[in-house]
Design a protein around this motif. Structure first.
Motif, short mmCIF file in Angstrom:
data_model
loop_
_atom_site.label_atom_id
_atom_site.label_comp_id
_atom_site.label_asym_id
_atom_site.label_seq_id
_atom_site.Cartn_x
_atom_site.Cartn_y
_atom_site.Cartn_z
N ALA A 123 -14.21 -8.62 -9.99
CA ALA A 123 -14.32 -9.92 -9.59
C ALA A 123 -15.14 -9.87 -8.32
N ASP A 124 -14.90 -8.98 -7.44
CA ASP A 124 -15.93 -8.74 -6.42
C ASP A 124 -17.49 -9.19 -6.68
N ILE A 125 -17.99 -8.30 -7.88
CA ILE A 125 -19.31 -8.38 -8.29
C ILE A 125 -19.46 -9.73 -8.70
N LEU A 126 -18.66 -10.41 -9.67
CA LEU A 126 -18.98 -11.54 -10.27
C LEU A 126 -18.97 -12.71 -9.57
N LEU A 127 -18.09 -12.72 -8.55
CA LEU A 127 -18.18 -13.90 -7.64
C LEU A 127 -19.43 -14.37 -7.09
N TYR A 128 -20.29 -13.46 -6.77
CA TYR A 128 -21.65 -13.50 -6.10
C TYR A 128 -22.82 -13.74 -7.01
N GLN A 129 -22.52 -14.00 -8.18
CA GLN A 129 -23.72 -13.97 -9.30
C GLN A 129 -24.73 -12.90 -9.04
N THR A 130 -24.06 -11.78 -9.03
CA THR A 130 -25.00 -10.74 -8.58
C THR A 130 -25.92 -10.05 -9.49
N ASP A 131 -27.19 -9.71 -9.09
CA ASP A 131 -28.12 -9.36 -10.12
C ASP A 131 -27.99 -7.80 -10.34
N ILE A 132 -27.89 -7.06 -8.99
CA ILE A 132 -27.75 -5.80 -9.25
C ILE A 132 -26.79 -4.96 -8.43
N VAL A 133 -26.17 -4.04 -8.70
CA VAL A 133 -25.16 -3.24 -7.96
C VAL A 133 -25.59 -1.76 -7.80
N PRO A 134 -25.92 -1.54 -6.79
CA PRO A 134 -26.28 -0.02 -6.31
C PRO A 134 -25.33 0.84 -6.06
N VAL A 135 -24.75 1.72 -7.13
CA VAL A 135 -23.66 2.58 -6.73
C VAL A 135 -23.87 4.04 -7.28
N GLY A 136 -22.94 5.02 -6.98
CA GLY A 136 -23.16 6.35 -7.44
C GLY A 136 -22.61 6.33 -8.70
N ASP A 137 -23.01 7.48 -9.56
CA ASP A 137 -22.74 7.42 -10.92
C ASP A 137 -21.24 7.64 -11.27
N ASP A 138 -20.34 7.92 -10.20
CA ASP A 138 -18.89 7.90 -10.29
C ASP A 138 -18.31 6.46 -10.59
N GLN A 139 -19.27 5.22 -10.29
CA GLN A 139 -18.64 3.94 -10.31
C GLN A 139 -19.39 3.23 -11.66
N LYS A 140 -20.32 3.91 -12.40
CA LYS A 140 -20.82 3.39 -13.51
C LYS A 140 -20.13 2.70 -14.65
N GLN A 141 -19.05 3.33 -14.88
CA GLN A 141 -18.03 2.82 -15.82
C GLN A 141 -17.46 1.34 -15.52
N HIS A 142 -17.09 1.29 -14.20
CA HIS A 142 -16.72 0.21 -13.64
C HIS A 142 -17.73 -0.97 -13.65
N VAL A 143 -18.73 -0.69 -13.60
CA VAL A 143 -19.97 -1.65 -13.41
C VAL A 143 -20.07 -2.11 -15.13
N GLU A 144 -19.93 -1.22 -15.86
CA GLU A 144 -20.09 -1.63 -17.47
C GLU A 144 -18.96 -2.60 -17.79
N LEU A 145 -17.81 -2.06 -17.28
CA LEU A 145 -16.50 -3.08 -17.75
C LEU A 145 -16.94 -4.47 -17.11
N THR A 146 -17.46 -4.43 -15.84
CA THR A 146 -17.75 -5.92 -15.35
C THR A 146 -18.81 -6.62 -16.04
N ARG A 147 -19.79 -5.84 -16.70
CA ARG A 147 -20.65 -6.66 -17.52
C ARG A 147 -20.01 -7.06 -18.94
N ASP A 148 -18.81 -6.23 -19.45
CA ASP A 148 -18.34 -6.67 -20.52
C ASP A 148 -17.54 -7.99 -20.29
N LEU A 149 -16.81 -8.01 -19.18
CA LEU A 149 -15.96 -9.31 -18.68
C LEU A 149 -17.04 -10.42 -18.67
N ALA A 150 -18.07 -10.25 -17.97
CA ALA A 150 -19.00 -11.40 -17.66
C ALA A 150 -19.48 -11.92 -19.14
N GLU A 151 -19.76 -11.07 -20.02
CA GLU A 151 -20.39 -11.79 -21.17
C GLU A 151 -19.23 -12.32 -21.93
#
Ligand code: TYM
Length: 335
Positions: free
Chosen positions: A137-165
Protein backbone atom coordinates in the motif's frame (compact mmCIF):
# COMPACT_ATOMS: atom_id res chain seq x y z
CA UNK A 1 7.90 20.83 -17.55
CA UNK A 2 8.34 17.06 -17.83
CA UNK A 3 7.49 15.49 -14.50
CA UNK A 4 10.10 13.34 -12.84
CA UNK A 5 9.53 9.61 -12.30
CA UNK A 6 8.48 8.63 -8.78
CA UNK A 7 10.58 6.88 -6.18
CA UNK A 8 9.38 5.40 -2.88
CA UNK A 9 11.26 3.92 0.06
CA UNK A 10 11.07 3.73 3.83
CA UNK A 11 12.60 2.46 7.05
CA UNK A 12 11.21 1.26 10.33
CA UNK A 13 11.82 3.36 13.44
CA UNK A 14 12.85 0.22 15.28
CA UNK A 15 15.86 1.59 17.20
CA UNK A 16 17.19 4.86 18.63
CA UNK A 17 19.70 5.03 15.83
CA UNK A 18 20.04 3.71 12.30
CA UNK A 19 22.96 1.36 11.68
CA UNK A 20 25.62 1.57 9.00
CA UNK A 21 23.82 -1.05 6.87
CA UNK A 22 20.80 1.27 6.59
CA UNK A 23 23.17 4.09 5.71
CA UNK A 24 25.16 2.27 3.02
CA UNK A 25 22.36 0.00 1.79
CA UNK A 26 19.66 2.67 1.63
CA UNK A 27 20.33 6.27 2.68
CA UNK A 28 23.36 6.86 0.46
CA UNK A 29 21.38 5.71 -2.60
CA UNK A 30 18.35 7.73 -1.58
CA UNK A 31 20.48 10.83 -1.31
CA UNK A 32 21.89 10.32 -4.81
CA UNK A 33 18.55 9.47 -6.40
CA UNK A 34 16.53 12.34 -4.91
CA UNK A 35 17.72 14.72 -7.66
CA UNK A 36 16.47 12.70 -10.61
CA UNK A 37 13.24 11.44 -9.01
CA UNK A 38 10.17 12.81 -7.33
CA UNK A 39 11.04 10.93 -4.17
CA UNK A 40 8.89 9.92 -1.19
CA UNK A 41 10.65 8.68 1.95
CA UNK A 42 8.64 7.54 4.93
CA UNK A 43 9.35 6.53 8.50
CA UNK A 44 7.14 3.46 8.68
CA UNK A 45 5.86 3.66 12.23
CA UNK A 46 2.76 1.51 11.54
CA UNK A 47 5.09 -1.32 10.49
CA UNK A 48 7.09 -0.86 13.70
CA UNK A 49 3.95 -1.65 15.74
CA UNK A 50 4.36 -5.31 14.76
CA UNK A 51 7.12 -5.45 17.40
CA UNK A 52 6.49 -4.73 21.09
CA UNK A 53 7.03 -1.01 21.72
CA UNK A 54 6.89 1.45 24.55
CA UNK A 55 4.61 4.26 23.21
CA UNK A 56 6.82 7.18 24.31
CA UNK A 57 9.89 5.42 22.94
CA UNK A 58 8.24 4.73 19.60
CA UNK A 59 7.43 8.43 19.21
CA UNK A 60 11.04 9.30 20.02
CA UNK A 61 12.45 6.68 17.62
CA UNK A 62 10.19 8.03 14.88
CA UNK A 63 11.57 11.56 15.31
CA UNK A 64 15.11 10.24 15.55
CA UNK A 65 14.76 8.25 12.32
CA UNK A 66 13.40 11.31 10.48
CA UNK A 67 16.24 13.47 11.85
CA UNK A 68 18.79 10.96 10.58
CA UNK A 69 17.26 10.98 7.09
CA UNK A 70 17.72 14.76 6.98
CA UNK A 71 21.17 14.68 8.58
CA UNK A 72 22.30 12.13 6.00
CA UNK A 73 21.28 14.45 3.17
CA UNK A 74 17.61 13.86 2.36
CA UNK A 75 16.26 17.34 1.76
CA UNK A 76 12.67 17.85 2.88
CA UNK A 77 12.29 20.75 0.46
CA UNK A 78 13.17 18.48 -2.49
CA UNK A 79 11.85 15.09 -1.42
CA UNK A 80 8.71 14.27 0.53
CA UNK A 81 9.90 13.00 3.90
CA UNK A 82 7.04 12.06 6.19
CA UNK A 83 5.73 9.72 8.87
CA UNK A 84 3.58 6.86 7.54
CA UNK A 85 0.83 7.13 10.19
CA UNK A 86 0.32 10.82 9.33
CA UNK A 87 -1.16 9.76 6.02
CA UNK A 88 -4.27 7.74 6.76
CA UNK A 89 -4.60 6.35 3.26
CA UNK A 90 -1.84 3.78 3.97
CA UNK A 91 -3.89 1.74 6.43
CA UNK A 92 -7.01 2.09 4.28
CA UNK A 93 -5.41 0.87 1.06
CA UNK A 94 -3.74 -1.97 2.98
CA UNK A 95 -7.21 -3.22 3.93
CA UNK A 96 -8.43 -3.22 0.34
CA UNK A 97 -5.27 -4.99 -0.85
CA UNK A 98 -5.55 -7.57 1.93
CA UNK A 99 -8.87 -8.67 0.45
CA UNK A 100 -7.03 -9.47 -2.78
CA UNK A 101 -4.06 -11.32 -1.27
CA UNK A 102 -4.13 -15.07 -0.97
CA UNK A 103 -3.51 -16.57 2.46
CA UNK A 104 -0.87 -18.89 1.01
CA UNK A 105 0.70 -16.04 -0.92
CA UNK A 106 1.20 -14.02 2.28
CA UNK A 107 2.42 -17.12 4.11
CA UNK A 108 5.23 -17.63 1.60
CA UNK A 109 6.99 -14.38 2.58
CA UNK A 110 10.36 -15.44 3.96
CA UNK A 111 10.66 -12.56 6.44
CA UNK A 112 7.36 -13.61 7.99
CA UNK A 113 8.44 -17.25 8.07
CA UNK A 114 11.76 -16.31 9.75
CA UNK A 115 10.15 -14.07 12.33
CA UNK A 116 7.26 -16.38 13.15
CA UNK A 117 9.58 -19.35 13.58
CA UNK A 118 11.86 -17.25 15.82
CA UNK A 119 9.05 -15.99 18.08
CA UNK A 120 6.63 -18.98 17.86
CA UNK A 121 3.01 -18.83 16.63
CA UNK A 122 1.59 -17.51 19.92
CA UNK A 123 3.92 -14.53 20.02
CA UNK A 124 3.44 -13.79 16.32
CA UNK A 125 0.79 -11.16 15.66
CA UNK A 126 -1.41 -10.98 12.56
CA UNK A 127 0.20 -7.61 11.71
CA UNK A 128 3.47 -9.40 11.08
CA UNK A 129 1.64 -11.62 8.60
CA UNK A 130 0.01 -8.71 6.76
CA UNK A 131 3.13 -6.50 6.99
CA UNK A 132 4.05 -6.90 3.27
CA UNK A 133 0.51 -5.84 2.26
CA UNK A 134 0.92 -2.57 4.16
CA UNK A 135 4.27 -2.16 2.42
CA UNK A 136 2.53 -2.70 -0.94
CA UNK A 137 0.00 0.00 0.00
CA UNK A 138 2.86 2.41 0.85
CA UNK A 139 4.36 1.95 -2.59
CA UNK A 140 1.20 1.80 -4.72
CA UNK A 141 -0.45 4.91 -3.24
CA UNK A 142 2.24 7.06 -4.85
CA UNK A 143 2.16 5.62 -8.39
CA UNK A 144 5.77 4.64 -7.80
CA UNK A 145 8.19 3.85 -10.63
CA UNK A 146 11.15 2.59 -8.59
CA UNK A 147 11.68 1.20 -5.09
CA UNK A 148 15.34 1.20 -3.98
CA UNK A 149 15.81 -1.38 -1.19
CA UNK A 150 18.25 -3.94 0.12
CA UNK A 151 17.84 -7.51 -1.16
CA UNK A 152 16.03 -8.55 2.06
CA UNK A 153 13.01 -6.55 0.80
CA UNK A 154 12.96 -7.93 -2.74
CA UNK A 155 10.21 -10.49 -2.17
CA UNK A 156 7.95 -7.81 -0.67
CA UNK A 157 8.35 -5.60 -3.74
CA UNK A 158 7.56 -8.60 -5.94
CA UNK A 159 4.32 -9.13 -4.02
CA UNK A 160 3.58 -5.43 -4.53
CA UNK A 161 3.98 -5.86 -8.29
CA UNK A 162 1.69 -8.90 -8.28
CA UNK A 163 -0.99 -7.02 -6.36
CA UNK A 164 -0.76 -4.00 -8.68
CA UNK A 165 -1.10 -6.21 -11.76
CA UNK A 166 -3.99 -8.17 -10.23
CA UNK A 167 -5.87 -4.99 -9.32
CA UNK A 168 -5.24 -3.41 -12.72
CA UNK A 169 -6.44 -6.47 -14.61
CA UNK A 170 -9.57 -6.73 -12.49
CA UNK A 171 -10.56 -3.05 -12.34
CA UNK A 172 -8.63 -1.31 -15.13
CA UNK A 173 -5.33 0.55 -14.95
CA UNK A 174 -5.16 2.05 -11.47
CA UNK A 175 -1.63 1.52 -10.19
CA UNK A 176 1.78 2.08 -11.69
CA UNK A 177 3.59 -1.30 -11.45
CA UNK A 178 6.82 -0.49 -9.55
CA UNK A 179 10.30 -1.81 -10.32
CA UNK A 180 12.53 -2.80 -7.42
CA UNK A 181 16.04 -1.38 -7.52
CA UNK A 182 17.99 -3.87 -5.49
CA UNK A 183 21.34 -2.74 -4.21
CA UNK A 184 24.11 -4.97 -5.41
CA UNK A 185 25.39 -7.67 -3.09
CA UNK A 186 28.29 -5.50 -1.99
CA UNK A 187 25.77 -3.07 -0.47
CA UNK A 188 24.79 -5.67 2.13
CA UNK A 189 26.59 -4.99 5.39
CA UNK A 190 27.21 -7.75 7.93
CA UNK A 191 27.60 -7.72 11.71
CA UNK A 192 31.19 -6.95 12.80
CA UNK A 193 31.18 -9.73 15.40
CA UNK A 194 29.19 -12.20 13.36
CA UNK A 195 30.13 -11.40 9.76
CA UNK A 196 27.93 -14.03 8.16
CA UNK A 197 24.75 -12.42 9.60
CA UNK A 198 23.29 -9.23 8.20
CA UNK A 199 23.85 -6.19 10.42
CA UNK A 200 20.50 -5.35 11.92
CA UNK A 201 18.83 -2.75 14.15
CA UNK A 202 17.38 -5.64 16.11
CA UNK A 203 20.60 -7.65 16.59
CA UNK A 204 20.79 -9.46 19.94
CA UNK A 205 24.17 -7.96 20.81
CA UNK A 206 25.26 -4.43 20.08
CA UNK A 207 28.98 -5.23 19.86
CA UNK A 208 28.96 -5.81 16.10
CA UNK A 209 26.59 -2.99 15.12
CA UNK A 210 27.83 0.46 14.08
CA UNK A 211 25.20 3.04 15.01
CA UNK A 212 24.99 6.34 13.16
CA UNK A 213 24.35 8.23 16.41
CA UNK A 214 27.01 6.52 18.57
CA UNK A 215 29.89 8.51 20.02
CA UNK A 216 32.63 8.33 17.35
CA UNK A 217 35.09 6.82 19.87
CA UNK A 218 32.63 3.96 20.50
CA UNK A 219 32.38 3.13 16.78
CA UNK A 220 36.18 3.23 16.49
CA UNK A 221 36.49 0.74 19.36
CA UNK A 222 33.97 -1.61 17.77
CA UNK A 223 35.96 -1.60 14.54
CA UNK A 224 39.23 -2.29 16.36
CA UNK A 225 37.52 -5.31 18.00
CA UNK A 226 35.85 -6.59 14.82
CA UNK A 227 36.27 -10.29 14.02
CA UNK A 228 38.89 -11.05 11.31
CA UNK A 229 40.84 -14.28 10.60
CA UNK A 230 44.33 -15.62 11.12
CA UNK A 231 45.68 -15.04 7.60
CA UNK A 232 46.74 -11.46 8.25
CA UNK A 233 46.23 -10.35 4.63
CA UNK A 234 43.77 -7.58 3.69
CA UNK A 235 42.00 -9.18 0.74
CA UNK A 236 38.41 -9.73 -0.35
CA UNK A 237 37.10 -13.31 -0.04
CA UNK A 238 33.53 -13.58 1.27
CA UNK A 239 33.73 -17.32 1.87
CA UNK A 240 37.05 -17.57 3.66
CA UNK A 241 37.35 -14.07 5.08
CA UNK A 242 33.87 -12.71 5.82
CA UNK A 243 35.04 -10.25 8.50
CA UNK A 244 37.78 -8.59 6.45
CA UNK A 245 35.61 -8.63 3.31
CA UNK A 246 32.77 -6.86 5.13
CA UNK A 247 35.15 -4.16 6.33
CA UNK A 248 36.52 -3.75 2.79
CA UNK A 249 32.96 -3.24 1.54
CA UNK A 250 32.31 -0.58 4.19
CA UNK A 251 35.62 1.12 3.38
CA UNK A 252 34.89 1.13 -0.36
CA UNK A 253 31.29 2.32 0.05
CA UNK A 254 32.19 5.25 2.29
CA UNK A 255 35.21 6.42 0.30
CA UNK A 256 33.90 5.70 -3.21
CA UNK A 257 37.08 3.70 -3.90
CA UNK A 258 37.37 0.27 -5.52
CA UNK A 259 38.17 -2.74 -3.32
CA UNK A 260 41.36 -3.76 -5.25
CA UNK A 261 42.83 -0.28 -4.70
CA UNK A 262 42.22 -0.61 -0.96
CA UNK A 263 43.76 -4.12 -0.95
CA UNK A 264 46.85 -2.66 -2.66
CA UNK A 265 47.14 0.15 -0.17
CA UNK A 266 47.22 -2.31 2.73
CA UNK A 267 49.39 -4.98 1.07
CA UNK A 268 52.06 -6.14 3.53
CA UNK A 269 50.41 -4.31 6.42
CA UNK A 270 48.49 -5.90 9.28
CA UNK A 271 44.82 -5.79 10.26
CA UNK A 272 45.59 -3.21 12.97
CA UNK A 273 46.55 -0.57 10.37
CA UNK A 274 43.58 -1.42 8.19
CA UNK A 275 41.14 -1.19 11.07
CA UNK A 276 42.59 2.10 12.26
CA UNK A 277 42.17 3.57 8.76
CA UNK A 278 38.61 2.26 8.54
CA UNK A 279 37.79 3.70 11.97
CA UNK A 280 38.97 7.10 10.73
CA UNK A 281 36.82 6.84 7.60
CA UNK A 282 33.74 5.90 9.65
CA UNK A 283 34.29 8.63 12.24
CA UNK A 284 34.79 11.22 9.51
CA UNK A 285 31.61 10.17 7.72
CA UNK A 286 29.38 9.75 10.78
CA UNK A 287 30.68 12.69 12.86
CA UNK A 288 28.90 15.43 10.89
CA UNK A 289 25.77 13.29 10.36
CA UNK A 290 25.54 12.69 14.10
CA UNK A 291 26.04 16.37 14.95
CA UNK A 292 23.40 17.49 12.48
CA UNK A 293 20.91 14.87 13.71
CA UNK A 294 21.42 15.93 17.33
CA UNK A 295 20.93 19.57 16.34
CA UNK A 296 17.64 18.72 14.62
CA UNK A 297 16.52 16.70 17.64
CA UNK A 298 17.21 19.63 19.93
CA UNK A 299 14.26 21.40 18.27
CA UNK A 300 11.51 18.77 18.03
CA UNK A 301 8.80 21.37 17.34
CA UNK A 302 10.55 22.48 14.15
CA UNK A 303 11.13 18.88 13.09
CA UNK A 304 7.43 18.10 13.68
CA UNK A 305 6.49 21.13 11.58
CA UNK A 306 8.65 19.94 8.66
CA UNK A 307 7.14 16.45 8.91
CA UNK A 308 3.60 17.87 8.98
CA UNK A 309 4.21 20.00 5.88
CA UNK A 310 5.61 16.98 4.04
CA UNK A 311 2.71 14.78 5.18
CA UNK A 312 0.29 17.29 3.64
CA UNK A 313 2.12 16.89 0.32
CA UNK A 314 1.99 13.09 0.63
CA UNK A 315 -1.72 13.21 1.54
CA UNK A 316 -2.61 14.88 -1.75
CA UNK A 317 -1.05 12.16 -3.89
CA UNK A 318 -2.22 9.31 -1.66
CA UNK A 319 -5.83 10.57 -1.42
CA UNK A 320 -6.15 10.78 -5.19
CA UNK A 321 -5.11 7.14 -5.57
CA UNK A 322 -7.30 5.95 -2.70
CA UNK A 323 -10.42 7.73 -4.04
CA UNK A 324 -9.89 6.07 -7.39
CA UNK A 325 -9.51 2.67 -5.70
CA UNK A 326 -12.64 3.14 -3.54
CA UNK A 327 -14.67 4.02 -6.60
CA UNK A 328 -13.31 1.14 -8.66
CA UNK A 329 -13.99 -1.57 -6.06
CA UNK A 330 -17.58 -0.37 -5.63
CA UNK A 331 -17.65 1.46 -2.30
CA UNK A 332 -20.54 3.91 -2.21
CA UNK A 333 -19.29 7.48 -2.34
CA UNK A 334 -20.21 9.65 0.66
CA UNK A 335 -21.93 12.76 -0.69
P1 TYM B 1 14.23 -1.81 7.35
O1 TYM B 1 13.82 -0.74 8.30
O2 TYM B 1 14.52 -3.16 7.89
O3 TYM B 1 15.53 -1.36 6.54
C1 TYM B 1 15.60 -0.12 5.84
C2 TYM B 1 16.47 -0.28 4.59
O4 TYM B 1 17.83 -0.61 4.96
C3 TYM B 1 18.24 -1.78 4.24
N1 TYM B 1 19.15 -2.55 5.14
C4 TYM B 1 20.40 -2.93 4.83
N2 TYM B 1 21.14 -2.75 3.71
C5 TYM B 1 22.40 -3.25 3.70
N3 TYM B 1 22.95 -3.93 4.75
C6 TYM B 1 22.25 -4.14 5.88
N4 TYM B 1 22.79 -4.80 6.90
C7 TYM B 1 20.90 -3.63 5.96
N5 TYM B 1 19.94 -3.65 6.91
C8 TYM B 1 18.86 -2.98 6.40
C9 TYM B 1 16.93 -2.53 3.94
O5 TYM B 1 17.07 -3.40 2.84
C10 TYM B 1 15.99 -1.38 3.64
O6 TYM B 1 16.09 -0.95 2.30
N6 TYM B 1 9.92 -3.29 5.19
C11 TYM B 1 10.97 -2.29 5.14
C12 TYM B 1 10.48 -0.88 5.30
C13 TYM B 1 9.39 -0.47 4.36
C14 TYM B 1 9.55 -0.11 2.99
C15 TYM B 1 8.25 0.26 2.53
C16 TYM B 1 10.67 -0.07 2.14
C17 TYM B 1 8.06 -0.32 4.65
N7 TYM B 1 7.39 0.13 3.56
C18 TYM B 1 8.06 0.66 1.22
C19 TYM B 1 10.45 0.33 0.81
C20 TYM B 1 9.17 0.69 0.36
C21 TYM B 1 11.95 -2.55 6.28
O7 TYM B 1 11.64 -3.16 7.26
O8 TYM B 1 13.18 -1.93 6.14
Amino acid sequence: MVSKPRLYSGMQPSADSLQIGNYIGALMQWRDLQEAYDAFFSVVDLHALTQPNDPAELREKTRRTAAQYIAAGIEPSKSTLYVQSHVRAHAELAWILSTMTGFGEAGRMTQFKDKSSRYGTDATNVGLFTYPILMAADILLYQTDIVPVGDDQKQHVELTRDLAERFNSRFGKTFQVPTPVIQKETARIYDLQNPTSKMSKSAESDAGVLWLLDEPSKSAKKIMRAVTDSEGVVRFDREQKPGVSNMLVIFAALTGRQIPAIEDEFAGRGYGDFKKALAEVVVEEFGPVRERALELLADPAELDRVLAANAARADEVADATLSDVYAKVGLLRRV
